[in-house]
Design an enzyme around this catalytic site. Sequence first.
Site, mmCIF file in Angstrom:
data_model
loop_
_atom_site.group_PDB
_atom_site.id
_atom_site.type_symbol
_atom_site.label_atom_id
_atom_site.label_comp_id
_atom_site.label_asym_id
_atom_site.label_seq_id
_atom_site.Cartn_x
_atom_site.Cartn_y
_atom_site.Cartn_z
ATOM 1 N N ASN A 92 0.824 -1.215 0.000
ATOM 2 C CA ASN A 92 0.000 0.000 0.000
ATOM 3 C C ASN A 92 0.857 1.263 0.000
ATOM 4 O O ASN A 92 0.352 2.360 0.189
ATOM 5 C CB ASN A 92 -0.955 0.003 1.207
ATOM 6 C CG ASN A 92 -0.216 -0.014 2.541
ATOM 7 O OD1 ASN A 92 1.015 0.058 2.582
ATOM 8 N ND2 ASN A 92 -0.952 -0.122 3.621
ATOM 9 N N GLU A 139 1.479 4.064 7.569
ATOM 10 C CA GLU A 139 0.433 3.621 6.646
ATOM 11 C C GLU A 139 -0.129 4.824 5.881
ATOM 12 O O GLU A 139 0.095 5.969 6.273
ATOM 13 C CB GLU A 139 -0.683 2.930 7.447
ATOM 14 C CG GLU A 139 -0.233 1.726 8.268
ATOM 15 C CD GLU A 139 0.171 0.508 7.430
ATOM 16 O OE1 GLU A 139 -0.002 0.514 6.201
ATOM 17 O OE2 GLU A 139 0.691 -0.456 8.027
#
Length: 241
Positions: free
Chosen positions: A134, A141
């Site tokens: 990702n 993140e």
Amino acid sequence: MKVVIDTSENIARLAAQQYKELLADKPDAVLGLATGSTPLGLYAVLSNMCKAGEISFAKAHSFNLDEYIGLDGNHDQSYRYFMNENLFRNIDINISETHVPDGISSNQQNAADYDKLIEEAGGIDLQLLGIGVNGHIGFNEPGTPFGSLTHIVELTDSTRQANKRFFQSIDEVPTHAISMGIKSVMHARSVILMAIGENKAQCIKDTLEGPVTEQVPASVLQLHPDVTFYLDHDAAKLLTK
Ligand code: PGA
């Protein structure tokens, strides 16, 4: 940005050359290190070079990107344990000059002390990164602010599920980690990002050719003055430029 595309064996050797040149020039360099499967080839090459007397880490210092909260360094899934096993015990680095964030004593209040420690050591000369599918770097993140320093991260369900294979059950997978922030990484004088395998092709394309966005944490590297991407052919296969 420099982009090197070759086999996984060759990118490990080429990245190792960058360490050799840095340490020849600056024996007491500060190295930013990473865990995961991607750097294992590089760590094996560096271990062999050190055994052959081609490189020395005797005066070097190291700081790792991240660690699970709740695991101490003796736990076989801690990143401290990983580094000891896969690199530190194979090279001539002074173990007291190796730093991995502390998974037991770290909390939201003291996490950024790690950045102060790095600064006191003179700042990171060469930061090594892997990348998540990702686009994450460290445990940063998507959505992590670019201004972030070292901080405590709540792991996403997908990250915990992905890491479950290393633990007895999902309940044993830590729920939090401590990670250097995006700003911590961007402070490094030089950066290496390595990616291997087809499952990294999309995030590599987004990182190198997409917009700079907090939704793809690694895309911030487009703004770094000295970054080299070492990619195998599969990870590079969607690049067009
Ligand atoms: P990997 O992990 O090297 O095991 O693919 C990289 C990452 O998630 O940062």
